[in-house]
Scaffold this motif. Structure first.
Motif, PDB file in Angstrom:
ATOM      1  N   LEU A  30       0.703  -1.340   0.027  1.00 48.13           N
ATOM      2  CA  LEU A  30       0.019   0.047  -0.122  1.00 48.13           C
ATOM      3  C   LEU A  30       0.927   1.266   0.029  1.00 48.13           C
ATOM      4  O   LEU A  30       0.436   2.163  -0.657  1.00 48.13           O
ATOM      5  CB  LEU A  30      -0.834  -0.134   1.105  1.00 48.13           C
ATOM      6  N   LEU A  31       2.052   1.273   0.794  1.00 51.07           N
ATOM      7  CA  LEU A  31       2.683   2.534   0.535  1.00 51.07           C
ATOM      8  C   LEU A  31       3.326   2.530  -0.577  1.00 51.07           C
ATOM      9  O   LEU A  31       3.798   3.611  -0.950  1.00 51.07           O
ATOM     10  CB  LEU A  31       3.885   2.427   1.913  1.00 51.07           C
ATOM     11  N   GLU A  32       3.980   1.500  -1.148  1.00 50.80           N
ATOM     12  CA  GLU A  32       4.455   1.554  -2.406  1.00 50.80           C
ATOM     13  C   GLU A  32       3.623   2.161  -3.477  1.00 50.80           C
ATOM     14  O   GLU A  32       4.146   2.997  -4.276  1.00 50.80           O
ATOM     15  CB  GLU A  32       5.090   0.203  -2.960  1.00 50.80           C
ATOM     16  N   LEU A  33       2.317   2.039  -3.287  1.00 55.69           N
ATOM     17  CA  LEU A  33       1.107   2.332  -4.377  1.00 55.69           C
ATOM     18  C   LEU A  33       0.776   3.900  -3.942  1.00 55.69           C
ATOM     19  O   LEU A  33       0.596   4.810  -4.803  1.00 55.69           O
ATOM     20  CB  LEU A  33      -0.084   1.604  -4.386  1.00 55.69           C
ATOM     21  N   TYR A  34       0.877   4.123  -2.618  1.00 59.95           N
ATOM     22  CA  TYR A  34      -0.144   5.161  -2.318  1.00 59.95           C
ATOM     23  C   TYR A  34       0.642   6.258  -1.389  1.00 59.95           C
ATOM     24  O   TYR A  34       0.126   7.395  -1.239  1.00 59.95           O
ATOM     25  CB  TYR A  34      -1.249   4.989  -1.721  1.00 59.95           C
ATOM     26  N   GLY A  35       1.852   5.844  -1.076  1.00 61.03           N
ATOM     27  CA  GLY A  35       2.833   6.428   0.045  1.00 61.03           C
ATOM     28  C   GLY A  35       3.467   7.580  -0.790  1.00 61.03           C
ATOM     29  O   GLY A  35       3.365   7.833  -1.844  1.00 61.03           O
TER      30      GLY A  35
END
Length: 151
Positions: free
Chosen positions: A139-144
């Motif tokens: 999730l962090l890779e996508l939205y962070g």
């Protein structure tokens, strides 16, 4: 036979051997659904060979794969916690060879022998924690923040 070097969490050898005694070998052809989200969680598996995709129902679309599990990994933990319903779905990606376990029998053995039950519960908790961390990283890779993945 399943090798204890997999990623099922740390289980003392005596408890791992006892757990493995509950298992029986199964195979799944490519595309076989192991379980559906919301269904009764009556069994679980340790993958010996092949891969299983965990997926999430998305209304109006195809199921979204959230993780793919391979050799040495535990498929299913919903069997351990009431109400014993699958939180995700699962499908064989290619041919799969696994050990299948009757969830009720393993839970009953854990109730009769609290040390065994604790060892299995802790091993499953380690798997769940690892998958949660993996989900957070994705999730962090996508939205962070930009560049987070490089840190």
């Amino acid at each position: 036979m399943f090798h204890a070097t997999g990623r099922i969490g740390r289980i003392p050898e005596e408890h791992l051997n006892r757990l493995l005694a509950f298992g029986h070998p199964v195979t799944f052809a490519s595309g076989t659904r192991l379980f559906e989200e919301g269904g009764a969680a009556c069994e679980f598996w340790l993958v010996e060979a092949g891969a299983v995709a965990l997926d999430l129902h998305v209304p109006g679309r195809h199921a979204a794969t959230v993780e793919t599990l391979g050799a040495g990994e535990l498929v299913g933990w919903s069997w351990l916690f009431p109400p014993f319903r699958w939180q995700l779905g699962a499908q064989a990606v290619g041919a799969v060879r696994a050990l299948e376990f009757d969830a009720e029998a393993v839970r009953a053995a854990g109730e009769r022998d609290p040390a065994f039950g604790r060892a299995i519960t802790l091993a499953c908790a380690q798997v769940i924690a690892g998958r949660l961390q993996s989900s957070r990283r994705r999730l962090l890779e996508l939205y962070g923040p930009h560049g987070f993945a490089e840190r």
